[in-house]
Design a protein around this motif. Structure first.
Motif, PDB file in Angstrom:
ATOM      1  N   PHE A  19       7.967  -0.084   0.358  1.00  0.00           N
ATOM      2  CA  PHE A  19       7.075  -0.113  -0.798  1.00  0.00           C
ATOM      3  C   PHE A  19       6.801  -1.570  -1.112  1.00  0.00           C
ATOM      4  O   PHE A  19       7.705  -2.398  -1.059  1.00  0.00           O
ATOM      5  CB  PHE A  19       7.735   0.590  -1.993  1.00  0.00           C
ATOM      6  CG  PHE A  19       7.169   0.153  -3.320  1.00  0.00           C
ATOM      7  CD1 PHE A  19       5.880   0.512  -3.683  1.00  0.00           C
ATOM      8  CD2 PHE A  19       7.904  -0.637  -4.183  1.00  0.00           C
ATOM      9  CE1 PHE A  19       5.348   0.099  -4.892  1.00  0.00           C
ATOM     10  CE2 PHE A  19       7.384  -1.056  -5.392  1.00  0.00           C
ATOM     11  CZ  PHE A  19       6.103  -0.681  -5.756  1.00  0.00           C
ATOM     12  N   ASN A  20       5.552  -1.892  -1.424  1.00  0.00           N
ATOM     13  CA  ASN A  20       5.257  -3.289  -1.741  1.00  0.00           C
ATOM     14  C   ASN A  20       4.227  -3.416  -2.852  1.00  0.00           C
ATOM     15  O   ASN A  20       3.518  -2.453  -3.178  1.00  0.00           O
ATOM     16  CB  ASN A  20       4.800  -4.046  -0.493  1.00  0.00           C
ATOM     17  CG  ASN A  20       3.471  -3.563   0.049  1.00  0.00           C
ATOM     18  OD1 ASN A  20       2.430  -3.684  -0.586  1.00  0.00           O
ATOM     19  ND2 ASN A  20       3.506  -2.986   1.257  1.00  0.00           N
ATOM     20  N   LEU A  21       4.159  -4.597  -3.412  1.00  0.00           N
ATOM     21  CA  LEU A  21       3.178  -4.931  -4.438  1.00  0.00           C
ATOM     22  C   LEU A  21       2.243  -6.017  -3.922  1.00  0.00           C
ATOM     23  O   LEU A  21       1.915  -6.980  -4.624  1.00  0.00           O
ATOM     24  CB  LEU A  21       3.868  -5.374  -5.728  1.00  0.00           C
ATOM     25  CG  LEU A  21       4.516  -4.215  -6.490  1.00  0.00           C
ATOM     26  CD1 LEU A  21       6.019  -4.213  -6.274  1.00  0.00           C
ATOM     27  CD2 LEU A  21       4.188  -4.261  -7.972  1.00  0.00           C
ATOM     28  N   LEU A  22       1.784  -5.841  -2.696  1.00  0.00           N
ATOM     29  CA  LEU A  22       0.873  -6.785  -2.062  1.00  0.00           C
ATOM     30  C   LEU A  22      -0.566  -6.299  -2.246  1.00  0.00           C
ATOM     31  O   LEU A  22      -0.886  -5.160  -1.900  1.00  0.00           O
ATOM     32  CB  LEU A  22       1.191  -6.913  -0.574  1.00  0.00           C
ATOM     33  CG  LEU A  22       2.604  -7.410  -0.251  1.00  0.00           C
ATOM     34  CD1 LEU A  22       2.860  -7.329   1.249  1.00  0.00           C
ATOM     35  CD2 LEU A  22       2.793  -8.833  -0.749  1.00  0.00           C
ATOM     36  N   PRO A  23      -1.440  -7.127  -2.782  1.00  0.00           N
ATOM     37  CA  PRO A  23      -2.826  -6.690  -2.986  1.00  0.00           C
ATOM     38  C   PRO A  23      -3.577  -6.557  -1.673  1.00  0.00           C
ATOM     39  O   PRO A  23      -3.395  -7.357  -0.746  1.00  0.00           O
ATOM     40  CB  PRO A  23      -3.423  -7.810  -3.847  1.00  0.00           C
ATOM     41  CG  PRO A  23      -2.558  -9.000  -3.597  1.00  0.00           C
ATOM     42  CD  PRO A  23      -1.187  -8.484  -3.293  1.00  0.00           C
ATOM     43  N   SER A  24      -4.412  -5.538  -1.588  1.00  0.00           N
ATOM     44  CA  SER A  24      -5.249  -5.360  -0.412  1.00  0.00           C
ATOM     45  C   SER A  24      -6.327  -6.434  -0.413  1.00  0.00           C
ATOM     46  O   SER A  24      -6.984  -6.673  -1.431  1.00  0.00           O
ATOM     47  CB  SER A  24      -5.895  -3.975  -0.433  1.00  0.00           C
ATOM     48  OG  SER A  24      -6.870  -3.866   0.572  1.00  0.00           O
TER      49      SER A  24
END
Length: 455
Positions: A19-24
């Protein structure tokens, strides 16, 4: 801040999942949801959707377990029974937990691999955030004979005194069943200074709220912090629950327990004197927090009371155990939202909508979403489909959780579906377009009348 989390072979997670909080890179809406560190972007908000039993809570529990291992310096015995159970050789299965995070301006990667209560591998790196090479702080390995070997940064291992310290760590300080992060963070070495930042993140920054969690010392904060009291009062009044004021009831020991019972409190007083904050909670049956607090040489009992206004503007005070579950849950969130708005804190909440009206929780999340001055992160699970609104969330902030045919939990973001920003994603979700919903096709075929028991 959290950048990514990895789990393998724990609870319902069999295969390694991230799971990550990396913006597309192709998604530009709600740009104020992106925080930056040295031109590296990460998101402030994320939500999980999934059917009952899909693994949403297991993801949050996995993060909470990693935090507990670091802080308590041990692998809890219960871990063995929580390993993913659908492997053929369960004893041979190794659990992996890893997290990439930013603490006090420094990015870190921390990971543990363990089995049968033994830590097989532990590592801490300064993360290059995918741009530069990661920089080793320490690694440790435990072999089959339970012998521990360590590896430190190049500068550490070139230093004569540090080499001596390394031998002491391996032979005297480290244990096969205990992580090294907390221990190493207490050592006085110029080559281990970043360890303190990493440990403080687990200790102070990341907070987990389960459906049964309660904020600590709320009555004390209301009593002693004027700014927090004003914020809490204004927020609760905004919810229109009938509450007009929050107040701390403060009584002496004699007032609360009665003169005849004072002699029976010696153990509590000793525990209070030994506590670092000079404050302990008293056991209660109704879930209400009652605090024993020492101020100077005096000891007081503190309880939160809530003032309501009724007929003809008459007011009355209620204790927490007299309030509705929804009101109590809103109170639980008061410290969390103050933190994530004003501090670089991370709050992970399981079932954020529990006992709260759908319109109210939506407006609360909407307010955090629209605020361009927030500093913290909010990550939560929910079943509340009304929150599926592209005015509140970016597509890369919405994740779906479901089990595959092997009983293993899978994770994926909405951004993988490449939906238009005007799409009604709530309708698409309820129609099963993205997965993460319960299968209801057989429910109409259930003949529950045949199970009636004759009286």
């Amino acid at each position: 801040m959290v950048v990514r989390f990895i789990v393998e072979n724990l609870f319902s997670f069999g295969e390694r999942r991230e799971f990550n909080l990396l913006p597309s890179p192709r998604y530009s809406r709600l740009s104020h949801h992106k925080y930056s560190l040295n031109s590296f972007d990460f998101l402030k908000l994320s939500v999980f959707y999934g059917a009952n039993g899909s693994g949403k809570s297991n993801l949050i529990k996995s993060i909470a377990y990693l935090k507990d291992i670091v802080l308590e310096e041990e692998i809890p015995p219960r871990f063995q029974q929580h390993k993913f159970k659908f492997h053929n050789e369960l004893k041979e299965v190794e659990v992996l937990l890893g997290i990439e995070f930013i603490s006090e301006g420094t990015p870190f990667i921390y990971a543990l691999k363990f089995n049968e209560g033994i830590i097989l591998h532990e590592e801490l790196y300064i993360s290059g955030l995918g741009v530069k090479d990661d920089v080793l702080i320490f690694e440790r390995e435990t072999n089959q004979d339970r012998h521990i070997s360590t590896k430190f940064s190049e500068d550490f291992e070139k230093d004569t005194e540090s080499k001596i310290l390394q031998k002491v760590i391996e032979k005297n300080l480290s244990k096969p069943d205990r992580p090294l992060l907390k221990l190493l963070s207490t050592l006085d070495s110029p080559f281990l200074e970043d360890l303190g930042k990493a440990y403080r993140w687990f200790e102070r920054t990341i907070q987990i709220i389960t459906p049964l969690s309660k904020p600590a010392a709320l009555a004390q904060r209301i009593d002693t912090n004027d700014n927090f009291r004003e914020y809490a009062n204004e927020t609760m009044c905004t919810f229109h629950t009938g509450i007009k004021n929050l107040k701390t009831e403060k009584k002496s020991l004699v007032e609360f327990f009665g003169q005849d019972n004072i002699g029976e409190l010696d153990e509590l007083i000793k525990e209070l004197d030994d506590s670092s904050k000079k404050m302990i909670g008293l056991p209660t049956r109704m879930g209400e927090e009652i605090l024993l607090v020492k101020e100077g040489s005096e000891v007081f009992v503190k309880r939160l009371r809530l003032e309501h206004q009724g007929l003809n503007n008459k007011t009355a005070f209620f204790y927490i155990n007299e309030e509705s579950d929804g009101t109590v849950r809103l109170l639980d969130y008061i410290p969390a939202f103050q933190d994530i708005v004003n501090k670089e804190k991370v709050y992970i909440v399981d079932e954020i909508e529990r006992s709260i009206h759908p319109l109210l929780i939506k407006e609360l999340i909407r307010k955090f979403s629209s605020d361009s001055n927030t500093k913290g992160q909010l990550i939560f699970s929910t079943h509340e489909s009304n929150l599926l609104d592209q005015e509140i969330f970016r597509q890369d902030e919405i994740w779906f959780v479901e089990k595959d045919k092997n009983g293993s939990t899978d994770l994926y973001p909405l951004s993988e579906f490449k939906e238009h920003h005007t799409k009604n994603i709530r309708k698409g979700y309820l129609n099963g377009r993205y997965g993460g919903i319960p299968f209801l096709s057989n429910l109409q075929d259930l003949n529950w009348n045949k199970y009636a028991i004759a009286e």
